[in-house]
Scaffold this active site. Structure first.
Site, PDB file in Angstrom:
ATOM      1  N   ASP A 162      -6.167   8.734  -5.180  1.00  0.00           N
ATOM      2  CA  ASP A 162      -5.497   7.565  -5.758  1.00  0.00           C
ATOM      3  C   ASP A 162      -5.776   7.486  -7.262  1.00  0.00           C
ATOM      4  O   ASP A 162      -6.348   8.409  -7.843  1.00  0.00           O
ATOM      5  CB  ASP A 162      -5.893   6.283  -5.015  1.00  0.00           C
ATOM      6  CG  ASP A 162      -7.343   5.888  -5.221  1.00  0.00           C
ATOM      7  OD1 ASP A 162      -8.058   6.509  -6.044  1.00  0.00           O
ATOM      8  OD2 ASP A 162      -7.782   4.933  -4.552  1.00  0.00           O
ATOM      9  N   GLU A 186       0.816  -1.210   0.000  1.00  0.00           N
ATOM     10  CA  GLU A 186       0.000   0.000   0.000  1.00  0.00           C
ATOM     11  C   GLU A 186       0.857   1.271   0.000  1.00  0.00           C
ATOM     12  O   GLU A 186       0.497   2.259  -0.616  1.00  0.00           O
ATOM     13  CB  GLU A 186      -0.942   0.020   1.204  1.00  0.00           C
ATOM     14  CG  GLU A 186      -2.027  -1.023   1.158  1.00  0.00           C
ATOM     15  CD  GLU A 186      -3.087  -0.770   0.100  1.00  0.00           C
ATOM     16  OE1 GLU A 186      -3.226   0.378  -0.368  1.00  0.00           O
ATOM     17  OE2 GLU A 186      -3.781  -1.729  -0.264  1.00  0.00           O
TER      18      GLU A 186
END
Length: 156
Positions: free
Chosen positions: A34, A25
């Site tokens: 994102d 991550e």
């Protein structure tokens, strides 16, 4: 109860999950959008995240550990025999669940394979989850690494 924590102590599977999933991550202390334009912070956290948020590393670490336990609980609810899965594959399936959500995980062919005892087949499903929105193969390197670690955890 899951395998990540026993009481208040983190288990070996929990330490592996934090290290591996956290590595996949990545850590970002400031909120950002994102690849599919979802506001995200820390180790891929999206719940309640807004533009301009900031956290410290200790805050992110605590949030991440708690959220992993939440995702583990959700993942375990749709698996018939979660405790029969060896640690490495278990953590890789948790990595997928954390990344795609427990709803998608529980509806997946991967979960169906796990529920009939086909752990190797479930490991081989991981690379199929390489899309992020309309971006094909964006997650393929991560999924290939998860598959490799998943298969390493199985007896020959």
């Amino acid at each position: 109860m899951g395998r990540l924590k026993k009481g208040t102590a983190i288990t070996a599977a929990g330490a592996l999950a934090i290290s591996v999933i956290g590595g996949f991550e990545g850590l970002r202390l400031n909120s950002y959008q994102d690849s599919v334009k979802v506001w995200t912070i820390c180790y891929g956290e999206t719940k309640g995240v807004r533009k301009g948020m900031k956290f410290t590393k200790p805050e992110c670490d605590a949030m991440f550990a708690n959220r992993l336990v939440e995702f583990e609980t959700g993942m375990r609810k749709c698996l018939k025999a979660p405790d029969s899965i060896p640690d490495k594959p278990y953590v890789m399936f948790l990595s997928l669940s954390y990344n795609i959500g427990t709803g998608a995980f529980c509806k997946s062919t991967l979960a169906k394979k796990l529920n009939v005892g086909d752990i190797r087949g479930a490991c081989n499903e991981l690379p199929k989850w390489s899309r992020a929105g309309s971006l094909t193969n964006l997650l393929l390197p991560r999924r290939q690494a998860e598959r490799k670690l998943c298969l390493e955890g199985l007896p020959l």
